[in-house]
Design an enzyme around this catalytic site. Structure first.
Site, PDB file in Angstrom:
ATOM      1  N   LYS A  90     -11.050   0.468 -11.888  1.00 33.90           N
ATOM      2  CA  LYS A  90     -11.640   1.007 -10.661  1.00 33.90           C
ATOM      3  C   LYS A  90     -10.848   0.464  -9.494  1.00 33.90           C
ATOM      4  O   LYS A  90     -10.601  -0.749  -9.405  1.00 33.90           O
ATOM      5  CB  LYS A  90     -13.106   0.543 -10.575  1.00 33.90           C
ATOM      6  CG  LYS A  90     -13.867   1.112  -9.423  1.00 33.90           C
ATOM      7  CD  LYS A  90     -14.534   2.425  -9.804  1.00 33.90           C
ATOM      8  CE  LYS A  90     -14.903   3.251  -8.604  1.00 33.90           C
ATOM      9  NZ  LYS A  90     -13.826   4.081  -8.035  1.00 33.90           N
ATOM     10  N   LYS A 126      -5.408   0.249  -9.331  1.00 32.00           N
ATOM     11  CA  LYS A 126      -5.033   0.742  -8.000  1.00 32.00           C
ATOM     12  C   LYS A 126      -3.946   1.788  -8.173  1.00 32.00           C
ATOM     13  O   LYS A 126      -3.253   1.802  -9.194  1.00 32.00           O
ATOM     14  CB  LYS A 126      -4.503  -0.422  -7.156  1.00 32.00           C
ATOM     15  CG  LYS A 126      -4.551  -0.193  -5.664  1.00 32.00           C
ATOM     16  CD  LYS A 126      -5.928  -0.422  -5.061  1.00 32.00           C
ATOM     17  CE  LYS A 126      -5.978   0.032  -3.623  1.00 32.00           C
ATOM     18  NZ  LYS A 126      -7.264  -0.295  -2.976  1.00 32.00           N
ATOM     19  N   ASP A 166      -8.333   4.987  -0.201  1.00 26.61           N
ATOM     20  CA  ASP A 166      -7.819   3.771   0.447  1.00 26.61           C
ATOM     21  C   ASP A 166      -7.058   4.297   1.667  1.00 26.61           C
ATOM     22  O   ASP A 166      -7.345   5.422   2.135  1.00 26.61           O
ATOM     23  CB  ASP A 166      -6.912   2.978  -0.521  1.00 26.61           C
ATOM     24  CG  ASP A 166      -6.548   1.584   0.001  1.00 26.61           C
ATOM     25  OD1 ASP A 166      -7.392   0.682  -0.085  1.00 26.61           O
ATOM     26  OD2 ASP A 166      -5.443   1.403   0.520  1.00 26.61           O
TER      27      ASP A 166
HETATM   28  P1  NDP Z   1      -7.592   4.281   6.770  1.00 26.58           P
HETATM   29  O1  NDP Z   1      -6.411   5.063   6.325  1.00 26.58           O
HETATM   30  O2  NDP Z   1      -8.866   4.978   7.006  1.00 26.58           O
HETATM   31  O3  NDP Z   1      -7.223   3.449   8.089  1.00 26.58           O
HETATM   32  C1  NDP Z   1      -6.171   2.553   8.099  1.00 26.58           C
HETATM   33  C2  NDP Z   1      -6.038   1.982   9.496  1.00 26.58           C
HETATM   34  O4  NDP Z   1      -5.078   0.940   9.489  1.00 26.58           O
HETATM   35  C3  NDP Z   1      -5.568   3.002  10.518  1.00 26.58           C
HETATM   36  O5  NDP Z   1      -6.080   2.661  11.764  1.00 26.58           O
HETATM   37  C4  NDP Z   1      -4.045   2.805  10.461  1.00 26.58           C
HETATM   38  O6  NDP Z   1      -3.424   3.217  11.663  1.00 26.58           O
HETATM   39  C5  NDP Z   1      -3.965   1.307  10.305  1.00 26.58           C
HETATM   40  N1  NDP Z   1      -2.738   0.933   9.583  1.00 26.58           N
HETATM   41  C6  NDP Z   1      -2.400   1.263   8.311  1.00 26.58           C
HETATM   42  N2  NDP Z   1      -1.216   0.737   7.989  1.00 26.58           N
HETATM   43  C7  NDP Z   1      -0.804   0.077   9.085  1.00 26.58           C
HETATM   44  C8  NDP Z   1       0.345  -0.673   9.387  1.00 26.58           C
HETATM   45  N3  NDP Z   1       1.329  -0.866   8.482  1.00 26.58           N
HETATM   46  N4  NDP Z   1       0.426  -1.251  10.633  1.00 26.58           N
HETATM   47  C9  NDP Z   1      -0.562  -1.086  11.541  1.00 26.58           C
HETATM   48  N5  NDP Z   1      -1.682  -0.375  11.315  1.00 26.58           N
HETATM   49  C10 NDP Z   1      -1.791   0.198  10.114  1.00 26.58           C
HETATM   50  O7  NDP Z   1      -7.758   3.123   5.667  1.00 26.58           O
HETATM   51  P2  NDP Z   1      -9.026   2.236   5.340  1.00 26.58           P
HETATM   52  O8  NDP Z   1      -9.789   1.961   6.584  1.00 26.58           O
HETATM   53  O9  NDP Z   1      -9.705   2.832   4.184  1.00 26.58           O
HETATM   54  O10 NDP Z   1      -8.332   0.898   4.818  1.00 26.58           O
HETATM   55  C11 NDP Z   1      -8.011  -0.182   5.689  1.00 26.58           C
HETATM   56  C12 NDP Z   1      -7.843  -1.450   4.867  1.00 26.58           C
HETATM   57  O11 NDP Z   1      -9.070  -1.732   4.170  1.00 26.58           O
HETATM   58  C13 NDP Z   1      -6.763  -1.415   3.779  1.00 26.58           C
HETATM   59  O12 NDP Z   1      -6.215  -2.705   3.622  1.00 26.58           O
HETATM   60  C14 NDP Z   1      -7.548  -1.056   2.525  1.00 26.58           C
HETATM   61  O13 NDP Z   1      -6.890  -1.457   1.341  1.00 26.58           O
HETATM   62  C15 NDP Z   1      -8.810  -1.882   2.766  1.00 26.58           C
HETATM   63  N6  NDP Z   1      -9.972  -1.462   2.007  1.00 26.58           N
HETATM   64  C16 NDP Z   1     -10.464  -0.198   2.117  1.00 26.58           C
HETATM   65  C17 NDP Z   1     -11.581   0.167   1.404  1.00 26.58           C
HETATM   66  C18 NDP Z   1     -12.248   1.491   1.586  1.00 26.58           C
HETATM   67  O14 NDP Z   1     -13.365   1.645   1.071  1.00 26.58           O
HETATM   68  N7  NDP Z   1     -11.647   2.445   2.259  1.00 26.58           N
HETATM   69  C19 NDP Z   1     -12.224  -0.769   0.450  1.00 26.58           C
HETATM   70  C20 NDP Z   1     -11.689  -2.116   0.491  1.00 26.58           C
HETATM   71  C21 NDP Z   1     -10.575  -2.419   1.220  1.00 26.58           C
HETATM   72  P3  NDP Z   1      -2.759   4.698  11.761  1.00 26.58           P
HETATM   73  O15 NDP Z   1      -3.894   5.644  11.552  1.00 26.58           O
HETATM   74  O16 NDP Z   1      -2.158   4.750  13.116  1.00 26.58           O
HETATM   75  O17 NDP Z   1      -1.759   4.724  10.650  1.00 26.58           O
END
Ligand code: NDP
Length: 450
Positions: A90, A126, A166
């Protein structure tokens, strides 16, 4: 006895020498579980460390699709099935240009322990691709998802491997992926979580990681005898799924998030981030600096104008800091700024957003530190609730899911805190999370044999 230091040196010289991010995650886990490894020879006897560091399998595949101009595009994709001792693999799918075998190995490895901490029957995996959904039309995203799932469907199943979203994979992508699986297999099954409600998605799944993070931190503040988040200024990075719902929960609790960010820069709005506007910006897929058009007082800082030593977002004085964007987004300089400004708690919403140096600084300071694998486990916990609902053809109400989520996060927090105490590291939630998660997986591996 397992000589962790020797093992780390040999890993760095082995096939993993180019897997910098994976090795960073491994190092953190191995160092913090040392007290457990030293206390019981069975982990050595059963070669648990050697076995847990290698995924059960990792698929790498080509995704070929056609863009709107008729050009043929090629991307690389992966699925890492790391460990299924506790249940089906998962873990989410990430679509981002930075995706590589190294990044997915780190995320898959972390996922094993995170999933174990939930107490639910889920293993760790993953996947993802270096495809960038940004700037693509809906039709192009659909064509990519079709091509991606055409290959991925060979390896997944409701009792085998159940991916979710993700970075870059939200409800739109999950919908296209689910539709493709159904078309190929003629089977209407819960092979993905994070689905829209109309075809089996759980209530509160989009909110789960962000809400869960704040539930965890509220519980941690209570355990550690600190004031809760009500009326407190908070910093958030990111503006995606996790960031938005962490902000929503902060507002519900009477706190004030004043920042958010994206890959192009950050917003600082002293009046509190206008969450409805952020949601609209995300929905319309327009640039984050559009925010300034409505809120002229807010400050937008472009990434090109960030000082080279760190991210200015973390230099703003606040009670709580919640990195919710991506890995290694808080470096040692940022950690020092937060500590200097007397930040009381850092809660990791993103996976491994703090570098090793930053984590060590937090642990040596008075700032409470809630590590990702415990604090952001709410998303995968509700994903498991979605699997349960799909398997029993039931739909639970928002209230039921939210209260189970809160209960799960409190339970994880208590478990982590108690485990840290038990191993003489009171208040060290990194040690607590790694030992509690590792122990559950290791016990199952030993019981299942080789
Ligand atoms: P989203 O794609 O919804 O959002 C990602 C956010 O992070 C956006 O604001 C994006 O900006 C920014 N971002 C991504 N990469 C970069 C980078 N290299 N530098 C600066 N900003 C960046 O993803 P999530 O909110 O789902 O995920 C965010 C984090 O949380 C990740 O680490 C993910 O692994 C973790 N996570 C997510 C879960 C989930 O349920 N979704 C569960 C557990 C962990 P922009 O849009 O401008 O690219």
């Amino acid at each position: 006895m397992i000589d962790v230091d020797k093992l780390l040196v040999s890993l760095k010289q082995s096939n993993y020498s180019n897997s910098e991010t994976f090795l960073q995650a491994v190092e953190e886990v191995l160092i913090s579980i040392k007290p457990l490894l030293d206390s019981d020879p069975k982990y050595h006897k059963h070669s648990i460390i050697e076995r847990i560091l290698i995924p059960d399998r990792m698929f790498k595949f080509k995704v070929t699709w056609m863009d709107d101009k008729g050009g043929i595009q090629v991307n690389t994709a992966y699925r890492v099935q790391f460990n299924n001792s506790l249940g089906p693999y998962k873990g989410g799918l990430r679509f981002h240009p930075s995706v590589s075998a190294d990044i997915l190995s780190f995320l898959g490895f972390e996922q094993i322990f995170k999933n174990a901490l939930t107490g639910l029957p889920i293993g760790g995996g993953k996947g993802g691709s270096d495809f960038d959904p940004k700037g693509k039309s809906d039709f192009e995203v659909m064509k990519f998802c079709r091509a991606f799932m055409t290959e991925l469907q060979k390896y997944i199943g409701p009792r085998i491997d159940v991916p979710a979203g993700d970075i870059g994979v939200g409800a739109r992508e999950i919908g296209y992926l689910f539709g493709t699986y159904k078309k190929i297999t003629s089977s209407y099954e819960g092979i993905l979580t994070g689905k829209p409600g109309m075809f089996g998605g759980s209530k509160i799944r989009p909110e789960a990681t962000g809400y869960g993070l704040i539930y965890f931190v509220e519980r941690m503040l209570e355990i550690e005898g600190k004031e809760k988040l009500k009326d407190k200024i908070c910093l958030i990075s990111g503006s995606g799924n996790v960031a938005m719902f962490a902000m929503e929960k902060l507002y519900q609790l009477g706190a004030k998030p004043v920042t958010c960010s994206g890959s192009k820069g950050m917003i600082y709005d002293e009046n509190g981030i206008d969450l409805e506007l952020i949601k609209k910006i995300r929905e319309d897929r327009v640039p984050l600096d559009t925010y300034k058009k409505t809120h002229k007082d807010a400050k937008w800082t472009k990434i090109e104008d960030y000082p080279k030593e760190g991210n200015p977002l973390w230099s703003i004085p606040a009670y709580g800091a919640f990195p919710c964007a991506t890995q290694n987004e808080i470096n040692a300089h940022d950690a020092k700024e937060l500590i200097k400004n007397k930040c009381v708690v850092v809660g990791e919403g993103a996976n491994m957003p703090s570098t090793k140096e930053a984590t060590d600084l937090f642990l040596a300071s008075d700032c409470l530190f809630a590590p990702a694998k415990a604090a952001n486990a709410g998303g995968v916990a509700v994903s498991e609730f979605e699997m349960s609902q799909n398997a029993s053809m039931q739909t639970w109400s928002s209230e039921v899911v939210d209260s189970k989520l809160k209960e799960t996060m409190y339970h994880i927090c208590d478990k982590v805190s108690n485990t840290a105490k038990e191993y003489g590291e009171n208040g060290n939630y990194v040690t607590g999370a790694n030992i509690a998660g590792f122990k559950r997986v290791a016990e199952a591996m030993i019981a299942e044999g080789i």
